[in-house]
Design a protein around this motif. Structure first.
Motif, PDB file in Angstrom:
ATOM      1  N   ARG A 250     -17.024  -1.234  -3.441  1.00  0.00           N
ATOM      2  CA  ARG A 250     -18.099  -0.352  -2.995  1.00  0.00           C
ATOM      3  C   ARG A 250     -18.499  -0.686  -1.565  1.00  0.00           C
ATOM      4  N   GLY A 251     -18.568   0.321  -0.727  1.00  0.00           N
ATOM      5  CA  GLY A 251     -18.906   0.108   0.674  1.00  0.00           C
ATOM      6  C   GLY A 251     -20.277  -0.495   0.884  1.00  0.00           C
TER       7      GLY A 251
ATOM      8  N   ARG B  45     -10.268  -1.369  -3.898  1.00  0.00           N
ATOM      9  CA  ARG B  45     -11.348  -0.581  -3.315  1.00  0.00           C
ATOM     10  C   ARG B  45     -12.684  -1.067  -3.875  1.00  0.00           C
TER      11      ARG B  45
ATOM     12  N   ASP C  63       0.842  -1.188   0.000  1.00  0.00           N
ATOM     13  CA  ASP C  63       0.000   0.000   0.000  1.00  0.00           C
ATOM     14  C   ASP C  63       0.880   1.242   0.000  1.00  0.00           C
TER      15      ASP C  63
END
Length: 369
Positions: free
Chosen positions: A19-20, A17, A4
């Protein structure tokens, strides 16, 4: 190994990443399969499948299509669309196909609703509705059932300027209850003309109540009505995944745009055409299942259960906190049912032998109450 680059430890792997919203979306739970292996025979009454083999002519059509696996299917589903247009007396431009009616339902939401919009349906109803709604980013509006059926007056009251689509599952899954003509027409008269109403009729062939309208007749005079049908239930093609929608041209065209390219295989298309051409055998099998539905419902009622009148190929028992216990008792007896924890069980009408085992298990469980 990539690390990272945003200041974390070099040992921390980069996580894509996502989607929350996915964290709050439940995973669809299919009906539990029958027990495999050397143990006693277990019947699967958990997925509303047709217990009969494919209709006459279907296997031959599938075997014929199997020789062209190396080619893409007809993306326009031309042969199936022509057959459906003739069968239901609708223009081919008013038709769209998908991977089962649930696939078409997801296409409908993609075409109508996104973040800030609302999708409405009764609850409890088909468990895919909240999943496909949340995936689109829209908000679910769940209107409680009344007496195990849709409260269409309450649903009409709940429509707002954010409502984009309303599902009416008729017969309702998992309760098997229906919406009849007067209440449906009153509801449709109250819904704004720019809100799409989807009549999900996956179990249409099992209806024997003459007061339940045929959604395709309803759609003809109402541009904001779309009808979902499937070949998975009565036609017995659950494993091939083919469903379709009947809607006026702007909606049908939108559905064709949101469809997964080549989503309906050539095997599924050809099997569906052959199934449509085997209507006499279909009606015989459906009538036999309807007869078994009546027998099972009457027997459960005689045992003391409260059984809502079903117009589908399943029955519903509301068991509350004893739902899981009842499902486990059925499985020990040799049948797998579909529990909805804390609510009840949905029991598919299957082979006579399976239905008999279910009735014996239910009677024994009832005596323990």
């Amino acid at each position: 190994m990539h690390t990272d680059s945003r200041g974390d430890s070099p040992e921390t792997p980069v996580i894509p990443r996502l989607r929350g919203v996915l964290e709050s979306i439940p995973t669809y739970k299919p009906g539990k399969p029958a027990t495999a292996g050397d143990g006693p025979v277990t019947y699967k009454l958990s997925s509303n499948e047709n217990p009969y083999p494919p209709l006459p002519g279907v296997m031959e059509s599938v075997l014929g299509a199997a020789g062209s696996f190396n080619r893409y299917p007809d993306m326009a589903c031309s042969g199936l669309m022509a057959e459906l247009a003739e069968r239901f007396d609708v223009p081919a431009t008013h038709l769209a196909t998908g991977t089962g009616s649930v696939g078409v339902a997801q296409q409908l939401i993609q075409a109508t609703a996104g973040p800030g919009d609302e999708v409405m349906y009764a609850w409890r109803s088909f468990e895919a509705y909240p999943i496909i709604t949340r995936i689109s980013g829209a908000a679910s509006v769940q209107v409680p059932l009344t007496g195990e059926t849709h409260d269409l007056d309450a649903m009409a009251d709940a429509v707002t300027d954010r409502t984009r689509l309303v599902f009416v599952c008729n017969p309702n899954n998992p309760t098997g209850t229906v919406v009849r003509r007067p209440e449906l027409e009153r509801f449709l008269d109250r819904v704004p003309s720019d809100v799409l109403v989807v009549l999900d009729e996956a179990y249409r062939e099992f209806i024997r109540d003459e007061e339940v309208p045929d959604g395709i007749e309803v759609y003809r005079d109402r541009p904001n009505v779309c009808v979902l049908r499937t070949f998975s239930k009565a036609y017995g093609l659950a494993g091939l995944r083919v469903g379709f929608a009947v809607a006026h041209e702007p909606v049908a065209a939108a559905l064709r745009k949101t469809a997964v390219p080549f989503g309906v295989s050539q095997l599924a298309q050809d099997a569906a055409v052959a199934s449509l051409r085997s209507e006499e055998a279909l009606l015989e099998r459906v009538e036999a299942l309807v007869g078994e539905r009546a027998r099972v419902s009457a027997a459960l009622t005689a045992q003391g259960w409260t059984v809502p009148e079903s117009q589908a190929n399943f029955v519903w028992l509301r068991l509350g906190e004893r739902t899981a216990e009842f499902a486990a008792a059925c499985e020990r007896a040799g049948v797998v049912v579909r529990p909805f924890p804390g609510e009840g069980v949905r029991i598919t009408i299957g082979e006579t032998e399976a239905n008999d085992l279910l009735l014996s298990a239910a009677e024994a469980f009832r005596k323990e109450l």
